[in-house]
Enzyme design. Sequence first.
Site, mmCIF file in Angstrom:
data_model
loop_
_atom_site.group_PDB
_atom_site.id
_atom_site.type_symbol
_atom_site.label_atom_id
_atom_site.label_comp_id
_atom_site.label_asym_id
_atom_site.label_seq_id
_atom_site.Cartn_x
_atom_site.Cartn_y
_atom_site.Cartn_z
ATOM 1 N N LYS A 20 0.817 -1.206 0.000
ATOM 2 C CA LYS A 20 0.000 0.000 0.000
ATOM 3 C C LYS A 20 0.858 1.266 0.000
ATOM 4 O O LYS A 20 2.012 1.264 0.425
ATOM 5 C CB LYS A 20 -0.947 0.004 1.214
ATOM 6 C CG LYS A 20 -2.033 -1.077 1.174
ATOM 7 C CD LYS A 20 -3.111 -0.768 0.173
ATOM 8 C CE LYS A 20 -4.146 -1.877 0.008
ATOM 9 N NZ LYS A 20 -5.039 -2.027 1.149
ATOM 10 N N ARG A 65 -3.720 -10.682 3.566
ATOM 11 C CA ARG A 65 -3.872 -10.651 2.115
ATOM 12 C C ARG A 65 -2.656 -9.946 1.504
ATOM 13 O O ARG A 65 -2.460 -8.750 1.720
ATOM 14 C CB ARG A 65 -5.166 -9.923 1.744
ATOM 15 C CG ARG A 65 -5.478 -9.878 0.257
ATOM 16 C CD ARG A 65 -6.796 -9.144 0.006
ATOM 17 N NE ARG A 65 -7.150 -9.134 -1.404
ATOM 18 C CZ ARG A 65 -6.713 -8.230 -2.274
ATOM 19 N NH1 ARG A 65 -5.913 -7.241 -1.882
ATOM 20 N NH2 ARG A 65 -7.065 -8.300 -3.547
#
Length: 339
Positions: free
Chosen positions: A281, A316
Amino acid sequence: MEKLYYRPVARTDSARPDTALTLAGGWCWFDEVEILRRDGEPEIIPAAHLPEEVMERLCNPRTPVAGITLDAPRIMGILNVTPDSFSDGGRFDVEDAAIERAVALRKMGADILDIGGESTRPGATEVEEDEEIARTAPVIAALRDADFDAPISIDTRKSLVADQALEAGAAMLNDVSAMEFDPAMVEVAQVSGAPICLMHAQGLPETMQDDPRYTDVLLDVYDYLEDRIALAEDYGIAREAIIADPGIGFGKTAQHNLALIRGLSLFHGLGCPVLLGVSRKRFIGAVGGAEEADSRAPGTLAVTLAGLDQGIQIHRVHDVAEIAQGIRLWDAIKRGFEE
């Protein structure tokens, strides 16, 4: 009446007192709880003083997800069959490449495979249902025909895409809109009985990073997920079939993301398994000094380990081999290692 929020102070140390409670049936324990309020200072209380209902939700072992037990950390490998995902768009959007990647992720250590046909990165635009189905369902069917031996999750906001994925052999639903984008997702989850992950996001991908604001990001996200879980239960979806995801990076600044990560153990109070999706991210790049998304595996591992220390069950990630190696070392340090 003032609402109280109970955040277990999770620990993994081997010096566990006899009075400690096991967190969510997993590897963490706690003997203290931080009480959080919207108006007022936090306070620490002994875990033994918890209300019975809160204690049960914090302590009850979690039901397996698509046959995968949650008494140890589990890895969800990401397979984006899209041309425009923020990290790996265009690399696996051809069926043969997607299947090869899926098999490789499984060998690297993925316990669950999450297949997505629509990018939900910041600024992404909506993909038509037919196109999303064409990207995902054939890959799922081909993997099932090849006896792929891990459960497959479909990452979609759309009920028709979800339905076709389940028909092709998917075993889990992963909805980044928590069934808000397409309310018919409720029926798909209820009728199929497939476990569903409900994620928090503020706004749509097109605009979610424009100027996200919260009164208290940790408590706001908790309240949202609590409400969506209650709605799912009202429609006949069992809490045991729900996974909660705080939605790191979805309508959140770096400071919001870090606050959520510091307080992750709060989400065990929802009585569901918790999924953490931090892989590559933007905030990892900003904090860690990694401009390119595919160079953020070390930062992803650092945040994953922070999640493990708070009992987060499902992680994840894109970089499955690196994260699996890190988890093995973490586990060996915490619980021992036999050659």
